[in-house]
Design a protein around this motif. Sequence first.
Motif, PDB file in Angstrom:
ATOM      1  N   VAL A 127       0.768  -1.375   0.061  1.00 35.40           N
ATOM      2  CA  VAL A 127       0.081  -0.068  -0.183  1.00 35.40           C
ATOM      3  C   VAL A 127       0.702   1.255   0.225  1.00 35.40           C
ATOM      4  O   VAL A 127       0.747   2.106  -0.708  1.00 35.40           O
ATOM      5  CB  VAL A 127      -0.915  -0.037   1.353  1.00 35.40           C
ATOM      6  N   SER A 128       2.039   1.253   0.818  1.00 38.71           N
ATOM      7  CA  SER A 128       2.755   2.412   0.791  1.00 38.71           C
ATOM      8  C   SER A 128       3.399   2.729  -0.468  1.00 38.71           C
ATOM      9  O   SER A 128       3.858   3.775  -0.543  1.00 38.71           O
ATOM     10  CB  SER A 128       3.780   2.215   2.223  1.00 38.71           C
ATOM     11  N   ASN A 129       3.700   1.740  -1.303  1.00 37.85           N
ATOM     12  CA  ASN A 129       4.335   1.696  -2.404  1.00 37.85           C
ATOM     13  C   ASN A 129       3.608   2.064  -3.738  1.00 37.85           C
ATOM     14  O   ASN A 129       4.119   2.040  -4.526  1.00 37.85           O
ATOM     15  CB  ASN A 129       5.588   0.707  -2.560  1.00 37.85           C
ATOM     16  N   SER A 130       2.511   2.129  -3.395  1.00 40.55           N
ATOM     17  CA  SER A 130       1.407   2.304  -4.710  1.00 40.55           C
ATOM     18  C   SER A 130       0.775   3.615  -4.659  1.00 40.55           C
ATOM     19  O   SER A 130       0.503   4.222  -3.672  1.00 40.55           O
ATOM     20  CB  SER A 130       0.377   1.072  -4.263  1.00 40.55           C
ATOM     21  N   PRO A 131       0.810   4.078  -5.805  1.00 39.87           N
ATOM     22  CA  PRO A 131       0.073   5.260  -6.292  1.00 39.87           C
ATOM     23  C   PRO A 131      -1.620   5.101  -6.123  1.00 39.87           C
ATOM     24  O   PRO A 131      -2.448   6.169  -6.189  1.00 39.87           O
ATOM     25  CB  PRO A 131       0.292   5.850  -7.570  1.00 39.87           C
ATOM     26  N   ALA A 132      -2.070   3.955  -5.935  1.00 37.90           N
ATOM     27  CA  ALA A 132      -3.567   3.427  -6.262  1.00 37.90           C
ATOM     28  C   ALA A 132      -4.336   4.155  -5.026  1.00 37.90           C
ATOM     29  O   ALA A 132      -4.098   4.281  -3.937  1.00 37.90           O
ATOM     30  CB  ALA A 132      -3.556   1.990  -6.165  1.00 37.90           C
ATOM     31  N   ASP A 133      -5.719   4.427  -5.282  1.00 34.66           N
ATOM     32  CA  ASP A 133      -6.501   4.914  -4.565  1.00 34.66           C
ATOM     33  C   ASP A 133      -7.134   3.599  -3.764  1.00 34.66           C
ATOM     34  O   ASP A 133      -7.744   3.930  -2.841  1.00 34.66           O
ATOM     35  CB  ASP A 133      -7.358   5.944  -5.206  1.00 34.66           C
ATOM     36  N   SER A 134      -7.404   2.614  -4.643  1.00 37.82           N
ATOM     37  CA  SER A 134      -8.429   1.536  -4.183  1.00 37.82           C
ATOM     38  C   SER A 134      -7.564   0.343  -4.418  1.00 37.82           C
ATOM     39  O   SER A 134      -7.377  -0.141  -5.594  1.00 37.82           O
ATOM     40  CB  SER A 134      -9.640   1.595  -4.795  1.00 37.82           C
ATOM     41  N   ILE A 135      -7.244  -0.617  -3.552  1.00 35.93           N
ATOM     42  CA  ILE A 135      -6.406  -1.798  -3.701  1.00 35.93           C
ATOM     43  C   ILE A 135      -7.219  -2.988  -3.072  1.00 35.93           C
ATOM     44  O   ILE A 135      -7.841  -2.736  -1.877  1.00 35.93           O
ATOM     45  CB  ILE A 135      -5.162  -1.594  -2.956  1.00 35.93           C
ATOM     46  N   LEU A 136      -7.363  -3.996  -3.827  1.00 35.26           N
ATOM     47  CA  LEU A 136      -7.995  -5.210  -3.364  1.00 35.26           C
ATOM     48  C   LEU A 136      -6.925  -6.164  -3.141  1.00 35.26           C
ATOM     49  O   LEU A 136      -5.821  -6.311  -3.806  1.00 35.26           O
ATOM     50  CB  LEU A 136      -8.675  -5.764  -4.461  1.00 35.26           C
ATOM     51  N   ILE A 137      -6.861  -7.074  -1.746  1.00 37.76           N
ATOM     52  CA  ILE A 137      -5.896  -7.961  -1.376  1.00 37.76           C
ATOM     53  C   ILE A 137      -6.753  -9.182  -0.843  1.00 37.76           C
ATOM     54  O   ILE A 137      -7.482  -9.270  -0.201  1.00 37.76           O
ATOM     55  CB  ILE A 137      -4.802  -7.637  -0.362  1.00 37.76           C
ATOM     56  N   VAL A 138      -6.479 -10.310  -1.882  1.00 45.68           N
ATOM     57  CA  VAL A 138      -7.193 -11.578  -1.350  1.00 45.68           C
ATOM     58  C   VAL A 138      -6.161 -12.354  -0.445  1.00 45.68           C
ATOM     59  O   VAL A 138      -4.930 -12.745  -0.994  1.00 45.68           O
ATOM     60  CB  VAL A 138      -7.792 -12.379  -2.388  1.00 45.68           C
ATOM     61  N   SER A 139      -6.553 -12.883   0.833  1.00 47.12           N
ATOM     62  CA  SER A 139      -5.520 -13.568   1.692  1.00 47.12           C
ATOM     63  C   SER A 139      -6.371 -14.758   2.314  1.00 47.12           C
ATOM     64  O   SER A 139      -7.300 -15.332   1.801  1.00 47.12           O
ATOM     65  CB  SER A 139      -4.906 -12.563   2.633  1.00 47.12           C
ATOM     66  N   HIS A 140      -5.973 -14.664   3.728  1.00 45.18           N
ATOM     67  CA  HIS A 140      -6.698 -15.719   4.383  1.00 45.18           C
ATOM     68  C   HIS A 140      -6.835 -15.586   5.928  1.00 45.18           C
ATOM     69  O   HIS A 140      -6.562 -14.553   6.383  1.00 45.18           O
ATOM     70  CB  HIS A 140      -5.325 -17.081   4.514  1.00 45.18           C
ATOM     71  N   GLY A 141      -7.809 -16.291   6.321  1.00 45.26           N
ATOM     72  CA  GLY A 141      -8.490 -16.153   7.635  1.00 45.26           C
ATOM     73  C   GLY A 141      -7.638 -15.773   8.744  1.00 45.26           C
ATOM     74  O   GLY A 141      -7.635 -14.836   9.324  1.00 45.26           O
ATOM     75  N   ALA A 142      -6.380 -16.706   9.136  1.00 41.96           N
ATOM     76  CA  ALA A 142      -5.497 -16.420  10.207  1.00 41.96           C
ATOM     77  C   ALA A 142      -4.685 -15.119   9.810  1.00 41.96           C
ATOM     78  O   ALA A 142      -4.494 -14.260  10.887  1.00 41.96           O
ATOM     79  CB  ALA A 142      -4.674 -17.416  10.763  1.00 41.96           C
ATOM     80  N   ALA A 143      -4.492 -14.900   8.485  1.00 36.39           N
ATOM     81  CA  ALA A 143      -3.350 -13.929   8.209  1.00 36.39           C
ATOM     82  C   ALA A 143      -4.324 -12.502   8.411  1.00 36.39           C
ATOM     83  O   ALA A 143      -3.686 -11.557   8.736  1.00 36.39           O
ATOM     84  CB  ALA A 143      -2.993 -14.071   6.762  1.00 36.39           C
ATOM     85  N   ILE A 144      -5.448 -12.531   8.016  1.00 37.06           N
ATOM     86  CA  ILE A 144      -6.367 -11.197   8.022  1.00 37.06           C
ATOM     87  C   ILE A 144      -6.399 -11.027   9.515  1.00 37.06           C
ATOM     88  O   ILE A 144      -6.447  -9.735  10.016  1.00 37.06           O
ATOM     89  CB  ILE A 144      -7.691 -11.299   7.237  1.00 37.06           C
ATOM     90  N   ALA A 145      -6.639 -12.141  10.255  1.00 34.99           N
ATOM     91  CA  ALA A 145      -7.007 -11.675  11.750  1.00 34.99           C
ATOM     92  C   ALA A 145      -5.710 -11.091  12.392  1.00 34.99           C
ATOM     93  O   ALA A 145      -5.795 -10.561  13.259  1.00 34.99           O
ATOM     94  CB  ALA A 145      -7.428 -13.102  12.470  1.00 34.99           C
ATOM     95  N   ASN A 146      -4.529 -11.644  11.948  1.00 37.51           N
ATOM     96  CA  ASN A 146      -3.363 -11.116  12.613  1.00 37.51           C
ATOM     97  C   ASN A 146      -3.049  -9.645  12.047  1.00 37.51           C
ATOM     98  O   ASN A 146      -2.628  -8.979  12.786  1.00 37.51           O
ATOM     99  CB  ASN A 146      -2.144 -12.047  12.512  1.00 37.51           C
ATOM    100  N   PHE A 147      -3.318  -9.366  10.773  1.00 38.33           N
ATOM    101  CA  PHE A 147      -3.233  -8.003  10.534  1.00 38.33           C
ATOM    102  C   PHE A 147      -4.350  -7.024  11.321  1.00 38.33           C
ATOM    103  O   PHE A 147      -3.933  -6.023  11.599  1.00 38.33           O
ATOM    104  CB  PHE A 147      -3.716  -7.957   8.942  1.00 38.33           C
ATOM    105  N   TYR A 148      -5.556  -7.545  11.345  1.00 42.28           N
ATOM    106  CA  TYR A 148      -6.459  -6.557  12.106  1.00 42.28           C
ATOM    107  C   TYR A 148      -5.805  -6.635  13.400  1.00 42.28           C
ATOM    108  O   TYR A 148      -6.134  -5.330  13.981  1.00 42.28           O
ATOM    109  CB  TYR A 148      -7.711  -7.840  12.230  1.00 42.28           C
ATOM    110  N   ARG A 149      -5.308  -7.646  14.190  1.00 47.23           N
ATOM    111  CA  ARG A 149      -4.611  -7.491  15.508  1.00 47.23           C
ATOM    112  C   ARG A 149      -3.698  -6.601  15.742  1.00 47.23           C
ATOM    113  O   ARG A 149      -3.554  -5.883  16.503  1.00 47.23           O
ATOM    114  CB  ARG A 149      -4.318  -8.850  15.958  1.00 47.23           C
ATOM    115  N   HIS A 150      -2.984  -6.406  14.524  1.00 49.32           N
ATOM    116  CA  HIS A 150      -1.659  -5.754  14.563  1.00 49.32           C
ATOM    117  C   HIS A 150      -2.342  -3.967  14.502  1.00 49.32           C
ATOM    118  O   HIS A 150      -1.721  -3.250  15.081  1.00 49.32           O
ATOM    119  CB  HIS A 150      -1.018  -5.699  13.177  1.00 49.32           C
TER     120      HIS A 150
END
Length: 192
Positions: A127-150
């Motif tokens: 995200v920090s290296n992108s000029p995009a306004d809107s980004i889609l990332i498809v990942s996984h349950g525990a990975a997303i849960a830990n990003f959320y936690r962070h």
Amino acid sequence: MTTLYLVRHGQTLFNAQHKIQGFCDSPLTAIGIQQAKIAHAHLQTEKITFDEAYSSTSERAVDTLELLTHQPYQRIKNLREWNFGSYEGEGEHLNLPLPYNDFFVQFGGESQIELENRISTTIADIVSNSPADSILIVSHGAAIANFYRHWEHTGTVKKNTKIQNCSFFKYHYQDDQFVLQDIIEHDFSALL
């Protein structure tokens, strides 16, 4: 400001069989495919588009992304699920109660802090290296849960205990911080 849509893949064979998946992979089920199509319809109804799209290298994430959007995308290994080591493919009944912390390290897997650092750093780099306004990332349950936690400390939106397949976590990224704006869950009751 950048808007990030962080999405869990659709239901897989191992999800339906209640098996631990992690770095190993299993295909989307017919229900998983329909979940992604329902999520795609939501994107169309709400006129949500993406300037860039990224996926874990796992087949289940790639297939979900291809059902959500027809645009080009990039596959990134560090968006993969938690590495559960030799526990992968085993029944979920063998899992300890949360939090797992360092449990999977003894089986050749990652610690929770390793996963949290990997997924948080990878998404921040995208995200920090992108000029995009809107980004889609498809990942996984525990990975997303830990990003959320962070990033939980930055926002007021709270997640349920389990992350639904094809749910969208909508974040705003500004001033080097991710703030959760919304969790979009779909009605899949007709599929069950």
